[in-house]
Design a protein around this motif. Sequence first.
Motif, PDB file in Angstrom:
ATOM      1  N   LEU A   1       0.838  -1.200   0.000  1.00  0.00           N
ATOM      2  CA  LEU A   1       0.000   0.000   0.000  1.00  0.00           C
ATOM      3  C   LEU A   1       0.874   1.251   0.000  1.00  0.00           C
ATOM      4  O   LEU A   1       0.671   2.170  -0.809  1.00  0.00           O
TER       5      LEU A   1
ATOM      6  N   GLU B   1       1.443   4.106  -3.099  1.00  0.00           N
ATOM      7  CA  GLU B   1       1.192   5.532  -2.948  1.00  0.00           C
ATOM      8  C   GLU B   1       2.420   6.341  -3.370  1.00  0.00           C
ATOM      9  O   GLU B   1       2.307   7.352  -4.071  1.00  0.00           O
TER      10      GLU B   1
ATOM     11  N   LEU C   1      -1.291  -1.352  -5.484  1.00  0.00           N
ATOM     12  CA  LEU C   1      -2.523  -0.960  -4.791  1.00  0.00           C
ATOM     13  C   LEU C   1      -3.700  -1.882  -5.112  1.00  0.00           C
ATOM     14  O   LEU C   1      -4.841  -1.563  -4.775  1.00  0.00           O
TER      15      LEU C   1
ATOM     16  N   ASP D   1      -5.873  -2.474  -2.215  1.00  0.00           N
ATOM     17  CA  ASP D   1      -6.342  -1.283  -1.509  1.00  0.00           C
ATOM     18  C   ASP D   1      -7.734  -1.537  -0.915  1.00  0.00           C
ATOM     19  O   ASP D   1      -8.655  -1.938  -1.632  1.00  0.00           O
TER      20      ASP D   1
ATOM     21  N   ARG E   1      -9.537   7.216   2.485  1.00  0.00           N
ATOM     22  CA  ARG E   1      -8.630   6.826   1.409  1.00  0.00           C
ATOM     23  C   ARG E   1      -8.680   7.793   0.227  1.00  0.00           C
ATOM     24  O   ARG E   1      -7.728   7.873  -0.555  1.00  0.00           O
TER      25      ARG E   1
ATOM     26  N   ASN F   1      -5.055   6.474  -3.890  1.00  0.00           N
ATOM     27  CA  ASN F   1      -5.657   5.159  -3.725  1.00  0.00           C
ATOM     28  C   ASN F   1      -5.787   4.520  -5.109  1.00  0.00           C
ATOM     29  O   ASN F   1      -5.433   5.123  -6.128  1.00  0.00           O
ATOM     30  N   TYR F   2      -6.299   3.302  -5.137  1.00  0.00           N
ATOM     31  CA  TYR F   2      -6.371   2.555  -6.395  1.00  0.00           C
ATOM     32  C   TYR F   2      -7.139   3.320  -7.475  1.00  0.00           C
ATOM     33  O   TYR F   2      -6.686   3.428  -8.623  1.00  0.00           O
TER      34      TYR F   2
END
Length: 453
Positions: free
Chosen positions: A120, A124, A188, A191, A210, A215-216
């Motif tokens: 994760l 990012e 991700l 995520d 998020r 995020n994704y």
Amino acid sequence: MSCNKWLDVQPEDKFTEKQVFSSVNGISEALNSIYLDMAKTKLYGANLSSTTLDIFAQRYNVMSLHALENFQQYKYGEKNVKEEMDLIWTSAYINVVNANKFIGNLDTYKGVLDAKTDSLFRGEAYALRAMLQFDMLRMFGPIYSTADSTKTAVPYYTEAGTDVGDILPANKVIQKVIIDLKKSESLLAGDPIRTLGVIKANENNYLTYRNYRINYYAVKGLQARVYLYRGDKVSALASAKEVINNAAKFPWVTAGQILSDKVNPNRVFSTEILFGLLSLDLYSNYRDFFAPDLVDRTILAPSDSRLKATFENNENDYRYNPNWLFTGIGGKSYKTFFKYADVADIKKDYRLIVSLLRLSEVYYIAAESEQNVAYLNTVRNNRGLLDLPVTANLNTELQKEYQKEFFGEGQLWFYYKRRNVTAIPNPLAASGNITMNAAKYVVPLPLSELNPR
């Protein structure tokens, strides 16, 4: 002290680094520091959102003798403009270096994070360095939609270090951005936002809200933005559709949230944000640039006629009256910008938030890529407006939507440059346009980059 003990003494920065990366909280704070710095005035807190880029887009009536007139006139050689461009450039690449250091330190100090959290955090960081360098390309690079796409543009850093990188052709930079975003997408894949939606409460602060972090789905939205910039509409549409198919995770703002709540209106449409930043400078910047009691030579505001023209005199548009208010303060005969004014309830989760990527842009990308007005109508319906007819000129209406949608977010300037729009509305007159060309659209590289020490 013996020789062996002397050799065991580490430099202070290495010691601190080791301390930081010895705990989950320390690693989380290291990543958070990049987000916080990006949200300052020098970058997305103002320059790359509500001030510099929106002045370049001719949003405001920056008349003669205004403190920021040189920006409105694209006088890149003037001292105040050069200094601000250098600040943007330097600040962006410092954060790129920090993202690269962060990725490197995750390798150096293995075993602190579990595999899921490591993935994760890495995802990012890869996306942040891609986004920052893509925005430097969009500012300082050539007009990509022309033959100039092969001209040298900006460097692209994938490792931490003090060496100045080679300035690469724009098309090579784009390729590196795409590679980093694909890497981020893969990292991700797990995520929590994909299975749980926008997390509103969690004991781990890096899993809270998020959509206020990369995020994704923010990565998919960034991919759509980058592919469209590159001219690859097939890939742009595919990335955009993945977000659109999951749009329920980013619900449209309601009339109650924006129109009925007069005390705490959600003027930033926070539920629709794919990626936003918490800017601790947001309200001080509002006071410095937009507050109605500022004098004409310092306030950023459009003329009343230009503002009405932008919104086509449509009082039903959610983006119009809530964000633009006539107060009469200081004898002003025009409305001033309230999007980033504070709300009464300091516990509201949308306080201090500035959007870097929102759901509406993904719909606009899909509309342009597929040449389908239905995507525009989805946004319009969620802004209190009626459908456009299927016979509407999509490119004309798309430009109008960008002009309405992204006040204070910097995206209009990037739209104009990407489309190589040759004439944009003149904010200093009731009608007419300003002629645009490469000399105005392409910000010169800072001298600090051209003449590194």
